[in-house]
Motif scaffolding. Structure first.
Motif, mmCIF file in Angstrom:
data_model
loop_
_atom_site.group_PDB
_atom_site.id
_atom_site.type_symbol
_atom_site.label_atom_id
_atom_site.label_comp_id
_atom_site.label_asym_id
_atom_site.label_seq_id
_atom_site.Cartn_x
_atom_site.Cartn_y
_atom_site.Cartn_z
ATOM 1 N N ALA A 277 -7.348 1.082 -2.488
ATOM 2 C CA ALA A 277 -6.341 2.613 -2.356
ATOM 3 C C ALA A 277 -7.502 3.873 -2.821
ATOM 4 N N ARG B 238 -4.265 -2.696 -2.947
ATOM 5 C CA ARG B 238 -3.074 -3.031 -3.487
ATOM 6 C C ARG B 238 -1.388 -2.519 -2.641
ATOM 7 N N THR B 239 -1.671 -2.446 -1.243
ATOM 8 C CA THR B 239 -0.575 -2.568 -0.444
ATOM 9 C C THR B 239 -0.129 -3.876 0.110
ATOM 10 N N THR C 277 -2.695 7.360 -4.430
ATOM 11 C CA THR C 277 -2.940 6.274 -4.366
ATOM 12 C C THR C 277 -1.899 6.317 -2.606
ATOM 13 N N GLU D 202 5.294 1.728 -2.810
ATOM 14 C CA GLU D 202 4.203 0.448 -2.228
ATOM 15 C C GLU D 202 5.240 -0.704 -2.082
ATOM 16 N N TYR E 98 1.810 -5.504 -2.450
ATOM 17 C CA TYR E 98 3.235 -4.954 -2.405
ATOM 18 C C TYR E 98 3.796 -5.887 -0.955
ATOM 19 N N THR E 99 3.260 -5.993 -0.278
ATOM 20 C CA THR E 99 3.887 -6.609 1.173
ATOM 21 C C THR E 99 4.076 -7.972 1.439
ATOM 22 N N ASN E 100 4.657 -8.928 -0.171
ATOM 23 C CA ASN E 100 5.274 -9.532 -0.815
ATOM 24 C C ASN E 100 5.076 -10.100 -2.741
ATOM 25 N N LYS E 101 5.232 -9.077 -3.356
ATOM 26 C CA LYS E 101 5.603 -9.468 -4.382
ATOM 27 C C LYS E 101 5.887 -10.713 -5.048
ATOM 28 N N ASP E 102 6.953 -11.063 -4.541
ATOM 29 C CA ASP E 102 7.471 -12.761 -4.689
ATOM 30 C C ASP E 102 6.488 -13.461 -5.317
ATOM 31 N N ILE F 140 -6.095 -1.471 5.619
ATOM 32 C CA ILE F 140 -5.117 -1.953 4.302
ATOM 33 C C ILE F 140 -5.762 -2.209 3.276
ATOM 34 N N THR G 24 11.888 -8.319 -7.241
ATOM 35 C CA THR G 24 10.362 -8.389 -8.143
ATOM 36 C C THR G 24 9.750 -6.416 -7.970
ATOM 37 N N ASN G 25 10.113 -6.061 -7.174
ATOM 38 C CA ASN G 25 9.443 -5.093 -6.820
ATOM 39 C C ASN G 25 10.050 -3.789 -7.724
ATOM 40 N N LEU H 258 -1.935 -12.282 7.165
ATOM 41 C CA LEU H 258 -2.413 -10.420 7.216
ATOM 42 C C LEU H 258 -2.305 -10.382 7.326
ATOM 43 N N ASN I 2 -4.753 8.275 0.105
ATOM 44 C CA ASN I 2 -5.193 7.079 0.844
ATOM 45 C C ASN I 2 -4.169 6.360 2.066
ATOM 46 N N HIS J 38 6.016 -2.380 1.356
ATOM 47 C CA HIS J 38 5.438 -2.810 2.676
ATOM 48 C C HIS J 38 5.458 -3.677 2.690
ATOM 49 N N SER J 39 7.102 -4.611 1.749
ATOM 50 C CA SER J 39 7.229 -5.528 2.237
ATOM 51 C C SER J 39 7.953 -5.935 3.444
#
Lengths: 487, 487
Positions: free
Chosen positions: B248, B209-210, A304, A444, B213-217, B206, A402-403, B195, A307, A447-448
């Motif tokens: 991905a 998966r990305t 990943t 990843e 992770y841009t906002n896992k919260d 994107i 959380t990450n 986004l 990619n 990415h946040s």
């Protein structure tokens, strides 16, 4: 010069107008305030709140160099032989690449250590037949069915000269059919010799997984069939590829290069191609017409990751080749990296998740593994530089909890085992940090900070820092749970 | 004509002088007594025990047609429109391929069902902006932040005409910020719209998966971010690729073909290449110079299956293209299969392990999935024929028990759910057999009959049987634990 780079230029927070006030995090796309070399000046698409970009406005641009300008013909830019402490080995003495060692030196290594060799299929078959006949003699002389196999596991030594872990020659382990405890392993070895001999005769290659299934009753699981294969490589002193044994999985390579095959075909790697397991099929590696110079090889831990970077056109924008073994690399993927390094002379950088498994994968590319100790000399690339991601990289990014997930007991054991090895000070300090940080994450998580921030900013910066090799070698520390020290 | 093929020609045991007497199974390499079309007569390398090859000696040979004879220029041999009961759908009426439907018929489908469309990035961005502005109006009018999303899951219907599962149009589900139960899902939807709008603006793609992770919260795990993406495809009626969202992971394609890209490059697939996720990058698909006609597309469930067949040069010896999604296929891999089928007209055969997961993967290629119901119409290939492996295939091979494992409760539930669907009689009977056989296995188990037996004999035979389509449609039976019936 101090390794820590906490001056204004690097701190990510200042690169981004990152505004948590509104309910969902709003930030301007990374394109607007990106630091980095690039042909275009920055574009202020929308300074919503009138805030001027921070001092030292950056220029940035995307261009796809590949295939656009047929006059451009790039080549491979070889590594300048300067010491770079991000490599795995201690001390500052650069190892001579194995393929540049003089003949007599190579022979000396072969005498002191157990190193398997390439052989033609005909020779390999003869060796196996002699082995089987030799066994018939021992049976006829009343000594039964017996093999004396060079002891390659738990018999390793880190060689300071070539910076690779090698199996010492001289010791053997016996596999005798007459010994009740060794009967099963002896019959597995005998069966596998016969199977390999016939595979070679049929002009085929078979995967390790196929070997298991040809007789699941006998092997039970793949660890036993793998052991039989490794024993036969040790017994015959022949590399696994020459015995027609391959891995079922394959690595992937991406780059503006093409592989010229011996059958006349040329394979473009621009959208990602499976690594051919037989390197003798590759006549040459060339830069594609219209592509600029290629400057380095980036080995990434996960499919990943490859990619994501492919999607961001990272290989074109940063003039590099990207390679992944999709996790722990097979012998073929490690051999392909050695082949690329030898043919192109490019520096090799390694990128992994900030977790113990990622570090152990990069270490395998650099100095080899125990199970295939007989091949480490042929396929290791000790000059691979661990670009990241380290715990201190992550700490600086100030990501939300959380990450992260806690290190497990197995994780900590893996880190402490790695730490015991002969490692460079940067590797040791990073392992110590991870033990005290006591958390792991996936790349990843970055990415946040913007979905393209990692590819357009953080990674190029990290690689530039490693390429400049300006880190100060600090004194070694024991791995107590010390406060995370700045990298 | 009866489907059972128990005449002498097929039974594997007679194909092999397979001799269990000696301690480890000894058998002659499959090359010596192979049935099958081939340019050379059989070679009796060593009739160890003087036994003559069985009646009907076979001819067999290897040749690598590719790149040997530049005068040869093969093309794609389109499927003859004959009913083949190994397809997934009931009855004998062949569906018109979706891309051959007249314009008004396609419009009718778009009216009756909810089907997402391709859009340019500019159009997609406008639609998203209109959506956000629309929300500002509802807030200003005091109705709060609200989305009405077309109901695409649990609202499916199997369309007899095109033989694909489609989401019925008309029903919607509301996502309102004012409703305490919907607040979280509404904010995830709002965040993801913003986004995607910025990703399109940055000219990037994107991965799912990305997005997570841009906002896992906000998302917590990927099922939530995937749901938000699918909701937005439904809300905007735009396909995921047009919104710049990709998977991905990527499928792999092998064959003596090359992909001509719009950037002027041509990508040879002869050693296995990653499927480009943007099909608009592919200008054409061509047979390589020196290769013979290509006769079919073989979709295989697993990456190790593709590499085993690649190793055996199956694609060259049997003139086919091999494609895998490395497990459950992504939308891109399914779309690439539809693209290949549409461009080449070749018949498509599906190969999977004899287990419930393999059947469900082939069914997804054939008629689509629930989560991406809005795209099934665009990317499904209902004419895919399930070649095998079925339980009755395995029963005939008389393999040792160590190769099997019991069906779990989840396995049986999966099989019974599949059985409830509108399936052809061959699919239903095979599912019934698997339920009563109550065991599953991996295709590699067949290597116990000879490591190349599957590629050189069993698979070509199975495909010839399916191509001749001579199976007798038998009456439907309820899935009690009946005795395994002959396939």
């Amino acid at each position: 010069m101090d390794d820590s780079t906490d001056d204004d230029s690097y701190h990510p927070r200042k690169h981004y107008a990152y505004d948590r006030q509104v309910s969902s995090s709003r930030w301007r796309t990374s394109r607007e305030y990106i630091r980095g070399p690039g042909p275009e000046t920055h574009t202020t698409e929308s300074a919503q709140d009138g805030q001027d970009p921070p001092a030292g406005v950056y220029s940035y641009g995307y261009f796809s160099g590949s295939g656009n300008d047929p006059q451009v013909q790039g080549h491979f830019v070889p590594e300048i032989q300067k010491y770079n402490p991000y490599v795995i080995f201690k001390g500052e003495q650069l190892p001579v690449p194995i393929w540049e060692l003089p003949e007599e030196k190579v022979q000396d290594f072969h005498d002191r250590y157990f190193i398997a060799k390439d052989k033609s299929r005909v020779e390999a078959r003869k060796t196996l037949n002699r082995l089987l006949e030799g066994n018939i003699n021992t049976i006829e002389r009343g000594h039964g069915y017996k093999f004396n196999i060079p002891k390659y596991t738990d018999n390793m030594e880190f060689n300071e000269e070539v910076k690779v872990s090698l199996a010492k020659a001289g010791k053997t382990i016996s596999r005798s059919f007459c010994n009740a405890n060794q009967r099963e392993v002896a019959s597995r070895t005998g069966y596998t010799i016969d199977l390999i001999e016939r595979t070679l005769g049929a002009g085929l290659n078979i995967s390790k997984r196929t070997v298991l299934y040809t007789n699941k009753d006998l092997f039970g699981d793949q660890s036993k069939s793998d052991q039989a294969i490794n024993d036969i490589c040790a017994l015959t002193n022949i590399r696994r590829g020459s015995l027609g044994i391959i891995a079922a999985e394959k690595g992937i390579v991406v780059g503006n290069i093409f592989l010229e095959l011996t059958n006349g075909k040329s394979i473009s790697c621009s959208i990602g191609v499976q690594i051919p397991h037989r390197l003798d099929q590759i006549k040459d590696v060339c830069v594609e017409i219209g592509s600029r110079n290629i400057e380095y090889i980036l080995v990434v831990e996960k499919h990943t990751m490859l990619n994501y970077l492919l999607e961001m056109d990272y290989h074109t924008n940063n003039n590099c080749i990207i390679l992944t073994g999709c996790g722990m690399p097979t012998l073929q993927t490690r051999d392909f990296l050695r082949f690329l390094k030898q043919r192109t002379g490019l520096p090799v950088f390694g990128l992994c998740d900030p977790d113990p498994e990622g570090i152990s994968i990069l270490a395998t590319y650099a100095r080899g593994s125990c199970n295939s100790a007989y091949d480490n000399f042929n396929i290791s690339v000790p000059s691979i530089c661990w670009v990241g991601l380290s715990s201190s990289d992550m700490i600086k990014l100030n990501l939300s909890e959380t990450n992260y997930s806690r290190l497990s007991r197995e994780d900590k054991t893996m880190l402490k085992n790695l730490w015991q090895d002969d490692l460079s000070d940067v590797w040791k300090r990073r392992i110590e940090e991870m033990i005290s940080f006591d958390k792991k994450a996936s790349f990843e998580a970055i990415h946040s900070l913007g979905f393209d921030y990692f590819a357009t900013n953080l990674l190029p910066d990290m690689i530039n820092k490693v390429r400049e090799g300006y880190v100060q070698v600090q004194e070694k520390k024991e791995p107590q749970d010390t406060e995370a020290s700045e990298d």
